[in-house]
Design a protein around this motif. Sequence first.
Motif, mmCIF file in Angstrom:
data_model
loop_
_atom_site.group_PDB
_atom_site.id
_atom_site.type_symbol
_atom_site.label_atom_id
_atom_site.label_comp_id
_atom_site.label_asym_id
_atom_site.label_seq_id
_atom_site.Cartn_x
_atom_site.Cartn_y
_atom_site.Cartn_z
ATOM 1 N N ARG A 106 11.458 -3.377 -71.124
ATOM 2 C CA ARG A 106 10.281 -4.035 -69.841
ATOM 3 C C ARG A 106 10.406 -2.780 -68.825
ATOM 4 N NH1 ARG A 106 7.980 -8.458 -70.935
ATOM 5 N NH2 ARG A 106 8.982 -10.152 -72.028
ATOM 6 N N THR A 107 9.241 -2.582 -68.466
ATOM 7 C CA THR A 107 9.300 -1.282 -67.294
ATOM 8 C C THR A 107 8.906 -2.073 -65.905
ATOM 9 O OG1 THR A 107 6.975 -0.880 -67.938
ATOM 10 C CG2 THR A 107 8.869 0.335 -69.172
ATOM 11 N N ALA A 157 6.363 13.386 -68.075
ATOM 12 C CA ALA A 157 4.984 12.867 -67.604
ATOM 13 C C ALA A 157 4.367 11.644 -67.905
ATOM 14 C CB ALA A 157 4.147 13.986 -67.755
ATOM 15 N N THR A 158 4.624 11.379 -69.397
ATOM 16 C CA THR A 158 4.050 10.255 -69.772
ATOM 17 C C THR A 158 4.899 9.020 -69.883
ATOM 18 O OG1 THR A 158 4.820 11.160 -72.093
ATOM 19 C CG2 THR A 158 2.555 11.373 -71.568
ATOM 20 N N ALA A 159 6.126 9.232 -69.283
ATOM 21 C CA ALA A 159 7.159 8.009 -69.432
ATOM 22 C C ALA A 159 6.671 7.086 -68.331
ATOM 23 C CB ALA A 159 8.654 8.636 -69.003
ATOM 24 N N VAL A 160 6.951 5.701 -68.441
ATOM 25 C CA VAL A 160 6.646 4.601 -67.572
ATOM 26 C C VAL A 160 7.958 3.847 -67.434
ATOM 27 C CG1 VAL A 160 4.217 4.653 -67.981
ATOM 28 C CG2 VAL A 160 5.861 3.267 -69.441
ATOM 29 N N ASN A 162 9.310 8.380 -77.804
ATOM 30 C CA ASN A 162 9.161 8.323 -76.256
ATOM 31 C C ASN A 162 10.569 7.662 -75.770
ATOM 32 O OD1 ASN A 162 9.418 5.382 -76.412
ATOM 33 N ND2 ASN A 162 7.200 5.149 -76.806
ATOM 34 N N CYS A 163 10.624 7.855 -74.294
ATOM 35 C CA CYS A 163 11.662 7.446 -74.087
ATOM 36 C C CYS A 163 12.158 5.954 -74.065
ATOM 37 C CB CYS A 163 11.789 7.651 -72.410
ATOM 38 S SG CYS A 163 10.704 6.794 -71.359
ATOM 39 N N HIS A 164 11.238 5.236 -74.228
ATOM 40 C CA HIS A 164 11.458 3.803 -74.772
ATOM 41 C C HIS A 164 12.463 3.734 -75.804
ATOM 42 C CE1 HIS A 164 8.842 2.452 -71.389
ATOM 43 N NE2 HIS A 164 8.177 2.850 -72.213
ATOM 44 N N THR A 165 12.110 4.432 -76.716
ATOM 45 C CA THR A 165 13.038 4.300 -78.131
ATOM 46 C C THR A 165 14.128 5.008 -78.196
ATOM 47 O OG1 THR A 165 11.337 5.649 -79.223
ATOM 48 C CG2 THR A 165 10.670 3.371 -79.533
ATOM 49 N N LEU A 166 14.103 6.093 -77.478
ATOM 50 C CA LEU A 166 15.278 7.083 -77.406
ATOM 51 C C LEU A 166 16.545 6.242 -77.070
ATOM 52 C CD1 LEU A 166 16.359 9.955 -78.149
ATOM 53 C CD2 LEU A 166 16.108 10.392 -75.750
ATOM 54 N N VAL A 167 16.439 5.433 -75.970
ATOM 55 C CA VAL A 167 17.446 4.469 -75.369
ATOM 56 C C VAL A 167 17.933 3.778 -76.331
ATOM 57 C CG1 VAL A 167 18.075 2.979 -73.695
ATOM 58 C CG2 VAL A 167 16.478 4.764 -73.024
#
Length: 177
Positions: free
Chosen positions: A39-40, A76-79, A2-7
């Motif tokens: 954190r989002t 779509a599933t990114a927060v 997910n985009c959280h871990t890609l960063v």
Amino acid sequence: MNCHTLVTLIVSALLVIAIPDVRAGGPLSVFNGVPVKYRTTQPVVFHVDKGAMGSFSNAVARNLVTTSFQEWENVATAVIAFKLDSMSVDVTGANYLTYIGNASDGLNPIAFDNDGSIIDGLISEGASSNVIGFAGSAYATGGVNAGFYMEGHAVMNGLMAGTGVNQFSEAEFKSTF
């Protein structure tokens, strides 16, 4: 992934090699059995440097970064959300240690390594001929922020920006990052 871990590509250099099929395999960091993430509750503010990126002007490099982050927001599933800010300096081979890997300065620097000297300095002499860039994040191991990324950084190799042999177009950089 997910985009959280890609960063969180902690010192994973993106090498210029042919890979027929790439697959992601879960979080890059785990703390107490839980994937580490940003954190989002607020956008992650990233700070671009003021310099050029090889043959790409600062405006082109900034656009490349902002549109790449927008792609992750559009999942779509990114927060997660990102916000552009600027650094007051051009991060270079002479001053990068002040900004890259400094997890206590309140910055998430995106350095445009104009001539490859940052990559050579951090990885090894000559690495700038093979590494398009890298990114990483630091997370807290104690306190109320334990298990959350606190700051990150990225370095984009301007030595590879262009249209020559072993160089990447703006679209190719974007697809990589």
